[in-house]
Design an enzyme around this catalytic site. Structure first.
Site, PDB file in Angstrom:
ATOM      1  N   ASP A   1       0.830  -1.202   0.000  1.00  7.47           N
ATOM      2  CA  ASP A   1       0.000   0.000   0.000  1.00  7.47           C
ATOM      3  C   ASP A   1       0.870   1.259   0.000  1.00  7.47           C
ATOM      4  OD1 ASP A   1      -2.456   1.645   0.606  1.00  7.47           O
ATOM      5  OD2 ASP A   1      -1.284   2.028   2.415  1.00  7.47           O
TER       6      ASP A   1
ATOM      7  N   GLU B   1       1.111  -0.644  -5.245  1.00  5.27           N
ATOM      8  CA  GLU B   1       0.117   0.399  -5.471  1.00  5.27           C
ATOM      9  C   GLU B   1       0.895   1.704  -5.632  1.00  5.27           C
ATOM     10  OE1 GLU B   1      -3.635   2.563  -3.267  1.00  5.27           O
ATOM     11  OE2 GLU B   1      -1.626   2.475  -2.427  1.00  5.27           O
TER      12      GLU B   1
END
Length: 670
Positions: free
Chosen positions: A326, A380
């Site tokens: 993330d 990401e």
């Protein structure tokens, strides 16, 4: 001397930045050499030393707290008071250690640390604890003793595989059931896992696994790096879920949050030993300016030890098959990428990058693949950082895939700003297929991000209020017909024209209605929108079933033909006036008619000589279509002119329809 880097061959525009790329690569190799004399895997064993453990005679608990003066273990066993027999001994390098007879602690005991530091003291949850629970009445978090006598028996490790093209089902355990409460690992294994298997997805991406105090954060404000969220169940139940997925040949990857941490001091590690910069930056970089969280100091070896051990822990203890990292963009840049438009290559190499974070990500990816060569890592990342998903040896950061984050944004912008009749098929193909040649990507039309409160899912953007009263199959509604058709086209366009993998957030495959909104004060702590309404897709009278059938057959086509493994995507027709797009990928010819009103008869598509069999038709009745194409026909290519080697296959192309044909060479006709 600058070593030749393969990523420069793929992208000559990187030539002027070879020195910086090489410097970053050298920094990672030098840091690895500094940290360990053997392997990264041998270095990343902090979870075996720190935290609570048993040997044959004692409990042993250790923590690193260099700013602490004294440390006590407190809990139910000490009436939550400091006692001298539960006082830690300070040992070398800022470490504290406590040994206790086995009878001192028992399974499920609650405990914390009471830490004294210059000028203060505080109760803390151990940094390395592997089980944290919340009191349902006081809402206070405590660590919990969780040491089973027998290790978990993994039954299906031999089923673990690595897929060249991950088909990822993004899922959140808590909101995966229909009930208006928090779902569990057990319920997911029993109720949702079979659905994923039937849907054909080969990889599950589990969100919000690391413990986090605020449920509504979607798991992105982590407090305990090594603890699987207890609100969903026990560690054994999570392991049972992963083992069950492996039994079905499904990989399980985890959302891992090393980009920032929760600010909470009672639950988190932000001021663990009384020092705000033990794990985080000491200056203005300590707090994330947009996320109300804390930023790790990747330049400290102790932080690298913590995070790399965390990487290994989840692979080793829970048998996860990899990670989706993330917030990588936030890690890469001092300004978290918030003040850059990334319109020039200079913005990747201008000194505004966190070189320590780049080094950490390189080491993390090397560790992942060193520990388990079949594991995958997905980034990401939205800045387009060159080499992100290239190997370290080639000059990259070592991720296997990057998420194609621009694609869902493109679809939203197109739907919001452009009428259907003005959709430019050439531009659509360019936006979907445009990617760095040396990298693999995971494409998606929408993920959980596009459905959060304040936003809308694709189906809701397309259908809006008609969702509430016109989704029954007997209803006649042109808005719903349009939305159903475009939903299928958008998803198949995304799968066929972009990426080397594909992602779907749970429920979006059947057009789950409305948005995601976790319980909070603003909605009176309601779970109404923090769940999945599976009864909608199970109802044979509703059109959600049609969308689900199409998605299932679309995924089955990829599983059968493996067309997105083919790196080259050949656009053979881009008719902007009529809105016809045709794409050849491997032996499959994808033909899209995006025209909202015009159907075309005997429309010629450039094609190889041979015959073509229809293998997927979005207009089939079972997909909510109108059955305008005869699926039993075979289509033979014809020369464009007498004696011409150039062939076309002539088709009937209904409006707002996608047709997929499998090519069969001419020699196999007879």
């Amino acid at each position: 001397m600058i070593k030749h880097l393969k990523i420069v061959d793929s992208d000559p525009m990187l030539y002027n930045y070879q020195y910086v790329i090489q410097k970053r690569l050298n920094a990672a190799f030098q840091k690895e050499k500094e940290l360990t004399e053997t392997t990264l895997s041998a270095f990343a064993n902090g979870h075996h030393y720190y935290g609570l453990h048993q040997d044959s005679e004692n409990w042993i608990i250790r923590e690193w707290a260099p700013n602490a003066d004294k440390m006590y273990l407190i809990g139910e066993f000490s009436n939550w008071q400091e006692q001298t027999n539960y006082q830690f001994e300070r040992i070398a390098n800022g470490n504290f250690e406590l040994k206790l007879p086995l009878a001192s602690l028992k399974q499920a005991d609650l405990y914390k640390l009471l830490i004294y530091w210059p000028g203060g003291k505080g109760e803390r949850i151990p940094v390395w604890c592997t089980r944290v629970v919340q009191d349902p009445d006081t809402l206070i978090y405590s660590a919990q003793v969780w040491q089973n006598e027998k290790p978990f028996e993994w039954k299906f490790d031999t089923n673990r595989v690595k897929y060249k093209s991950p088909l990822i089902y993004e899922a959140h355990i808590g909101m995966a059931t229909e009930k208006e409460s928090v779902g569990t690992y057990k319920e997911f294994r029993e109720l949702v896992l079979p659905r994923i298997h039937r849907a054909g997805y080969n990889t599950i991406q589990l969100m919000a696994i690391q413990e986090h105090p605020y449920y509504g954060s979607f798991g992105y404000h982590v407090s305990s790096l090594f603890a699987a969220s207890s609100r969903f169940g026990t560690p054994e139940e999570l392991k049972q879920l992963i083992d069950a997925a492996h039994s079905l040949g499904i990989m399980v990857i985890m959302d891992i949050v090393h980009s920032h941490a929760v600010k909470n001091e009672l639950e988190g590690i932000g001021n663990f030993d009384g020092s705000p910069h033990q794990f985080f930056h000491a200056n203005e970089r300590r707090e994330h300016i947009a996320w109300d969280s804390l930023c790790y100091n990747y330049g400290k070896n102790e932080v690298l030890h913590l995070l790399l051990s965390n990487i290994k822990y989840w692979l080793e203890e829970y048998h996860f098959d990899g990670y989706r990292f993330d917030g990588v963009t936030s890690m890469l840049y001092y300004d978290h990428g918030l003040s850059r438009d990334f319109t020039s290559y200079e913005m990747y190499f201008d000194g505004g990058q966190d070189e320590d974070a780049i080094c950490y990500l390189s080491l993390a990816n090397k560790l992942i693949h060193e520990y388990n060569p079949n594991a995958i890592s997905v980034a990401e990342e939205m800045s387009g950082y060159p080499g992100l998903a290239s190997s370290l040896e080639d000059g990259g950061l070592g991720f296997d895939f990057r998420l194609a984050m621009g694609i869902p944004d493109y679809w939203i912008k197109l739907i919001k700003e452009t009428h259907d009749e003005d959709w430019n098929v050439g531009n659509i193909f360019y936006e979907l297929s445009n990617k760095r040649a040396e990298e693999k990507t995971i494409s998606y039309a929408e993920s959980h991000d596009q459905a959060l409160v304040g936003d809308q899912t694709l189906i809701f953007r397309l259908i809006e209020k008609s969702m509430y009263d016109s989704m029954d199959k007997s209803s006649v509604n042109l808005v719903v017909d349009r939305g159903i058709a475009l939903h299928k086209l958008i998803r198949l366009l995304t799968l066929s024209c972009s990426g080397n993998g594909y992602l779907n957030f749970m429920g979006n495959e059947f057009g789950h209605p409305e948005w995601i909104d976790f319980p909070r004060l603003g909605n009176n702590w309601s779970y109404k929108h923090a769940r999945r309404q599976w009864s909608l897709v199970d109802n044979h009278l509703l059109r959600f079933e049609d969308l689900n059938e199409f998605d299932k057959d679309m995924i089955a086509l990829q599983n059968r033909e493996e067309f997105i493994n083919e790196p080259y995507i050949n656009c053979v027709q881009s008719d902007e006036q009529n809105q016809i797009l045709a794409v050849l990928r491997k032996d499959l010819l994808f033909v899209f008619n995006l025209n909202p009103s015009e159907s075309f008869t005997y429309y010629g598509i450039p094609a190889k000589s041979g015959k073509y069999q229809l293998v997927l038709n979005s207009d089939e009745k079972k997909y909510g279509g109108f059955d305008r194409v005869d699926g039993s026909l075979l289509y033979y290519s014809k020369p464009e002119a007498s004696m011409s080697k150039n062939h076309r296959v002539y088709l009937y192309l209904p409006s707002r329809t996608a047709l997929v044909f499998k090519y069969i060479p001419s020699k196999s006709i007879f």
